[in-house]
Design an enzyme around this catalytic site. Structure first.
Site, PDB file in Angstrom:
ATOM      1  N   GLY A 145      -1.903  -8.219  -3.081  1.00  0.00           N
ATOM      2  CA  GLY A 145      -2.704  -7.089  -2.652  1.00  0.00           C
ATOM      3  C   GLY A 145      -2.884  -7.087  -1.141  1.00  0.00           C
ATOM      4  N   CYS A 146      -3.254  -5.923  -0.613  1.00  0.00           N
ATOM      5  CA  CYS A 146      -3.387  -5.801   0.839  1.00  0.00           C
ATOM      6  C   CYS A 146      -4.537  -6.669   1.356  1.00  0.00           C
ATOM      7  CB  CYS A 146      -3.566  -4.344   1.241  1.00  0.00           C
ATOM      8  SG  CYS A 146      -4.869  -3.455   0.359  1.00  0.00           S
ATOM      9  N   TYR A 147      -5.725  -6.486   0.790  1.00  0.00           N
ATOM     10  CA  TYR A 147      -6.857  -7.299   1.243  1.00  0.00           C
ATOM     11  C   TYR A 147      -6.611  -8.786   1.046  1.00  0.00           C
ATOM     12  CZ  TYR A 147      -9.869  -3.081   1.569  1.00  0.00           C
ATOM     13  OH  TYR A 147     -10.438  -1.879   1.906  1.00  0.00           O
TER      14      TYR A 147
END
Lengths: 346, 346, 346, 346
Positions: free
Chosen positions: A149-151
């Site tokens: 995921g990005c975060y």
């Protein structure tokens, strides 16, 4: 030439895959998958690709695609990849899943946070978490990669050295994250209209964002501890970029210089992680359009805490760029191939 | 390997030259010129270049530079290039001037609009106006290229086919232009502060913008007529991008389809000019970061006018990208070398 | 106390009516109409009104509403007001229609440009076009006011003095308009997502925007001539604000000072029209949140054209503010009542 | 009618005082102080005030001003107010200082964090910290009010009830703050140019921001404890607005409902503090242009922490609005007088 199929090529992450792969010398896209825009010219949807991409969007047909493509990117909603994967497909092709379906090893945790029944739990074990800087060897041999995921990508790379070295109390960890609006996807929702986002900032998913268990799990491998963190994302009026500001209590007696040395040793060989000079805070604009994560730290001796900061383009290192980095590893290419994207400023 | 010197490398246009040339296979930057940041690391000023550019900024020394560099880009204020140029320099190196000093053939016109005395009028005749799509042959042989202005590039390419074919009344021409704020440069001025530009739009230089005579001159060569136009630029709250909307009275009895055919024939071989499908209006975001100009037209039969539209990244095709395109031509390289920049969306 | 009903109170124009009327000393809102949010608290939809507005949204019920309300604002899609209006309603209440249904006197023109059958053509004649600065007397006596469009208001007030005085060739008129995104409404459309609008500008409705015949009609009354214009709107990455830049050929031998005198005499008594000092170009930010229109002109002696410029908040003077100005006139109040909104900068 | 002088009326906070006081029924501005724009028309600098403010800017002359004005706002750089204040002035007029000079009671702390010698330490004791919701009685009697900082106002009001009730471990407190760019002032600095701020977010002043001791001091009065916090501000690409997200460890066994009850009891009588409904996160856009602070909390039972959130317009409640609220109290007016500013959305 690696033949690439993209399922979900007309979302923002899918479109970024198209942008990056267009200039990749060793790969060609053979399948622009899109349910919403089936049979329309891809460049009619993404006009930036006019006279660059001639293909039309195609509906999904995993059986055919698995035979034609060397690798399939699934840039699709949660649950999709788990719903279509099977041994036949994986024996024909490789899959890099940009959704969360295979990121979390514990199926109960996945089902609780995502409120979804996992339809292919048997493949979770096989899937390799595609954070290249950490799982490089596993990725090279993988058939199925769970693109992070990005975060989690930005959080993990900002915190990893201190988690690994046991320097911060993992239970004290608080991650305050800020993201541009492309992270919310291209769905037509009132909350993401220009007028609702512009001149505005808000927290969302407070205490309940789905990236929380992913960050916890990955950092638990690094720290060899179980713990719970606070993770609070915020929506920022910009297109691209993630900034995380993380806070941890120091549990060892270390100086700032020693902490800087640790980061330097962890990242000096990592092309895509740039540990900045002292006092220089990461800015999302400095990495925009590129696969870099800019990281820095500050130590607050008044509170005995370390502040860890990371900036990244959520669509590149946070999605498509990392996906291509994974593809490069899986196919034995130079990890940086096609990723020599210089950040665009201003 | 072409050795490149950049005077003014810490302005926005200079920085864009650095971004583009960093990925250019046949060129290397040997001189990062900057008066303001002399002896500082370039990547300390433009942190996007951290771990990409190691060099320090250097003060200008044209004599030395002319000997070391195969080509010098002057991304400098008006008047600078004219003040330093001489035969010795031009016998040692080539110059691509991003300022207006050598764009206008008539020195009186230059001095009137720019309110500056031209210090090297003798070189004006030699200079080639570097609009590659029109002056390709001249550029290939040039020692001194006057890189076109941002507004003139976008305006000219949007209007050129109709001017050349004598289809519009050139005296009726009105160009209403809109530019992102990077066009105003990196100077610390109140007018360009975030809070003054954001949530705001205004016209400026109404009836007096310096790009007016440049557009008129270039279009007069195309149309073989003398005329005066209205040109009104506007400041838009975005970083990059120029959009022009131009209006001309039709003086021939032509259909929209015939006009479309003309554009298609003019631009079908031009890689960097994309004539869009019918009804698709150019958007600056679709060309951001790339060297493309997107062009389209609409015909209003009620008023017997044609509306010409063009969109471009002011820092790429409007400055640095066109500069590199010129360099490629001057050194016998593929015109597209280093310019395979895919527009970034969103 | 004037009792006000709003149909469509959860669109942006409706919400702006709520904002303005909340501080209006002589009016109170008794009906927050909203089909989409029926029975929900208004302040749950527009959180800015939390602890200010306690009411719930109500479905429309024109019969009841017409009896309870002294005036009804219809901030609704085209066709709605025409579909519900009748003599009974108008004998019970007054209507200020923010849609286009009653702006255009010629029903064929309306139906052609709006692609809609007009369901109440009998009331078109009665309706008064609510441009207060021009039709003040008619408005005072009206039962049905057609609140002008945003672009027409800004265009008309910028051009009116020269049209009226016969100073420009009306057939030469070109209006290049720029609008913030709130003008596109609160519908969940991909085109209006933050990521699609931000860092972008484009023209839309080129040669076909529905405000064209409205501008032509109103200016034809002023100039006593029939003519056709070009009107091109552009979408700008900002929430609020309209800027128009208009071009007209001078047909009288007048100086800039004479033109300035004309504007000054037309607008010196008009509180909401501010004719700026010479050389000061209108900026949308300077009128944001207020009912002002800032106007200025420049004369280009090279082309013998006058450039007319106007800036306005599209939701205030372009919609809700002008609606309230109309209401004030219709009920014999001070025209400025509730409209002492000071522009917010920055 | 209260006669008001403003020193520093051409900064953003000063300009916001002008905007608010223009509509204040009981006050009139008699002195538009500005060193930079002395003798220029105020409305030539802030064109939003065209035809609203006729006055010219005046250089400072405290002796004269103290006699003519009932109250002076000093919207000036740190150190100015301390450098000019004396008993004669305070015996003639009241002062509301928008700078930090009199906010911090301990002069050493002030001098250390601000790197300035305090020139009037004798007046620190007399000065009342102008956070109206807490020090209402003191403010009513004050001659000298230290108007709170923007971050401290938002932080304090978001945390105050839990600090006061001893529910969180004050040493665990972490405040992650985000501000629009108007907080950086109107100085012509490269860092605040549109192109540097737009599409960007960064932390600044990490571990060293001057508002840290102010927040600590005020919360120490509330909690009756000494402690140190982490406070990290971030620059957000928007004009106005502050959002704070604060994290604290729970040290009492309380439920979310109990915490909500506490906030409700603290703020039910406070007009300008809006404690939002459960699950509704504060957004800066919902308070833009108004004097409201929107506050909410979330409890994370996994980590036993409470997340406190607050949103505010930094120029209104964070500067000018709170200044006017203080003025109202000091002169015995209704605290809300002139502050019935409805938030503008969008």
């Amino acid at each position: 030439m690696i033949k690439v199929g993209i399922i979900g090529s007309t979302g923002y992450a899918g479109a970024e895959l198209v942008r990056i792969l267009t200039n990749h010398k060793e790969a060609e896209i053979i399948w622009y998958g899109s349910r919403s825009y089936k049979d329309e010219y891809y460049a009619d949807i993404y006009q930036n690709m006019f006279q660059i991409v001639d293909a039309k969007c195609m509906d999904e047909n995993m059986e055919v695609l698995a035979k034609e493509a060397d690798v399939i990117f699934t840039a699709t909603p949660q649950g999709y990849c788990a719903s279509i994967i099977n041994e036949t497909i994986l024996s024909n092709t490789k899959i890099i899943d940009l959704s969360a379906d295979f990121r979390i090893k514990d199926v109960d945790t996945y089902e609780k946070w995502y409120q979804l029944k996992h339809e292919s739990p048997d493949f979770i074990k096989e899937a390799v978490y595609g954070l290249c800087e950490v799982n490089r060897d596993g990725i090279k041999k993988a058939r199925l990669v769970a693109n992070p995921g990005c975060y989690p990508t930005c959080s993990f790379l900002s915190i990893y050295p201190l988690a690994k070295e046991g320097i911060i109390d993992m239970n004290s960890l608080i991650i305050d994250a800020k993201s541009g609006t492309s992270g919310a996807g291209r769905g037509a929702k009132i909350d993401n209209l220009f007028c609702e986002v512009n001149e505005n900032i808000k927290a969302y998913g407070v205490g309940s964002h789905r990236h929380t268990p992913e960050i916890e799990e990955q950092l638990s491998y690094a720290s060899n501890k179980k713990f719970a963190i606070n993770f609070t994302p915020h929506l920022v009026p910009m297109n691209r970029g993630i900034l995380i500001t993380a806070y941890g209590n120091l549990i060892k007696d270390v100086t700032k210089e020693e902490i800087r040395s640790i980061y330097e040793s962890y990242y000096k060989e990592e092309h895509f992680v740039r540990f900045l000079k002292d006092k220089v805070t990461p800015q999302t604009k400095w990495v925009e359009g590129s696969n870099f994560v800019d990281v820095n730290i500050e130590v607050d001796t008044r509170t005995n805490r370390v502040i860890m900061m990371g900036a990244m383009d959520n669509l590149v290192k946070g999605a498509a760029g990392q996906g291509v980095q994974n593809m490069n590893l899986m196919f034995g290419l130079d990890e940086q191939c096609g990723l020599d994207l210089v950040p665009m400023f201003p």
